[in-house]
Design a protein around this motif. Sequence first.
Motif, PDB file in Angstrom:
ATOM      1  N   ASN A   1      -2.482 -65.598  -8.929  1.00 13.39           N
ATOM      2  CA  ASN A   1      -3.620 -66.322  -8.779  1.00 13.39           C
ATOM      3  C   ASN A   1      -3.439 -67.742  -9.608  1.00 13.39           C
ATOM      4  O   ASN A   1      -4.053 -68.738  -8.908  1.00 13.39           O
TER       5      ASN A   1
ATOM      6  N   ASN B   1      -6.358 -65.236  -3.580  1.00 10.92           N
ATOM      7  CA  ASN B   1      -6.809 -64.867  -4.950  1.00 10.92           C
ATOM      8  C   ASN B   1      -7.773 -63.720  -4.856  1.00 10.92           C
ATOM      9  O   ASN B   1      -7.843 -62.994  -5.720  1.00 10.92           O
TER      10      ASN B   1
ATOM     11  N   THR C   1      -9.750 -71.550 -12.692  1.00  7.03           N
ATOM     12  CA  THR C   1     -10.813 -71.463 -11.474  1.00  7.03           C
ATOM     13  C   THR C   1     -11.883 -72.396 -11.970  1.00  7.03           C
ATOM     14  O   THR C   1     -12.468 -72.942 -10.896  1.00  7.03           O
TER      15      THR C   1
ATOM     16  N   THR D   1     -13.211 -62.632 -10.488  1.00  5.50           N
ATOM     17  CA  THR D   1     -12.001 -62.771 -11.646  1.00  5.50           C
ATOM     18  C   THR D   1     -12.952 -62.280 -13.208  1.00  5.50           C
ATOM     19  O   THR D   1     -12.327 -61.743 -13.859  1.00  5.50           O
TER      20      THR D   1
ATOM     21  N   THR E   1      -3.859 -71.326  -7.054  1.00  6.22           N
ATOM     22  CA  THR E   1      -4.960 -72.132  -7.533  1.00  6.22           C
ATOM     23  C   THR E   1      -4.366 -73.677  -7.765  1.00  6.22           C
ATOM     24  O   THR E   1      -4.928 -74.733  -7.522  1.00  6.22           O
TER      25      THR E   1
END
Length: 322
Positions: free
Chosen positions: A242, A77, A112, A277, A246
């Motif tokens: 990403n 990521n 996230t 991010t 995750t």
Amino acid sequence: MILPLIAVLGGLCFLIWSADRFIDGAATIAKHYGMPPLLVGIVIIGFGTSAPEIVVSAFSAWQGTPNLALGNAYGSNIANIGLIIGIAALISPIAMQSSLMRREFPLLLLVTGIAAWQLQDLVITRTESIVLLVLFVLLMGWTIYQGMKHPEELPIEEEDIPNMTITAAWLWTLVGLIVLMISSRIMVWGAAEIARHFGVDELLIGLTIFAVGTSLPELASAIAAMRKNQPDIVMGNVIGSNLFNTLAVVGIAGTIKPMSVSPEVLSRDIPVMAGMTIALMLMGIKLYQRGGRINRYEGALLLFAFIAYNGYLIYTILPTST
């Protein structure tokens, strides 16, 4: 020591090669049996470009090295934002689609945050991993629905799907999958041996060698897209990758084997991943409001942040390996 190093480098080369063959074969098969090009792009090519991360992390968990799996996912990521977006912006400024600001960025920030919350107790249980996979399935369903509803926002070109016979497609899919699995296992073994020999934390190998190595297909795709003057595809692919890493990569690895997490992941790696991010999102907000682009200066900043982060990781390794 030479054999494990050859295993990592050779496994990485075959990993990238086999992932490419697998994508080409699977995309051709899907097209042959009537799957719309849009769904081929979302499902087959989307899954395929993250195949290295999936297989490497799955074998890492299965062989009892879960920190390799976690480092691979989160490190990828960070590499996607710092390395891929950074290099792509240096090649040519990147425009931001409004749909990314409305939908994908909030989702990426939410995911996230979920990852950080799950790591508070420094354990990823099988239940938590299954939750990640359920969220991933729901996200994929929503993405497919949105793609069918607004196909113009996901430009998938016919030329992206190789032209080959169905027999060749099945052959390359099978060969690609077999080589992908074998090369992943060899690569994981080599990395674990190197870590044991030098006394290096497996997490650091996952965050550096594995993360950069398994992100090379995305980097190649990004460079190709920039050469075709399609910078919007680069940003969409990075955000999608990403989300995939995750949710799916960590979810699959944790379902195979629950993971005890090193404290450094929570104190060092998650903040870097979240910070990059947020930085990308802030650039996007500026672009969305003013109709600008991620310029070369901003790309250089992202790339510098990636290099600085990896430089710090290498610096922490050196004292223990001398």
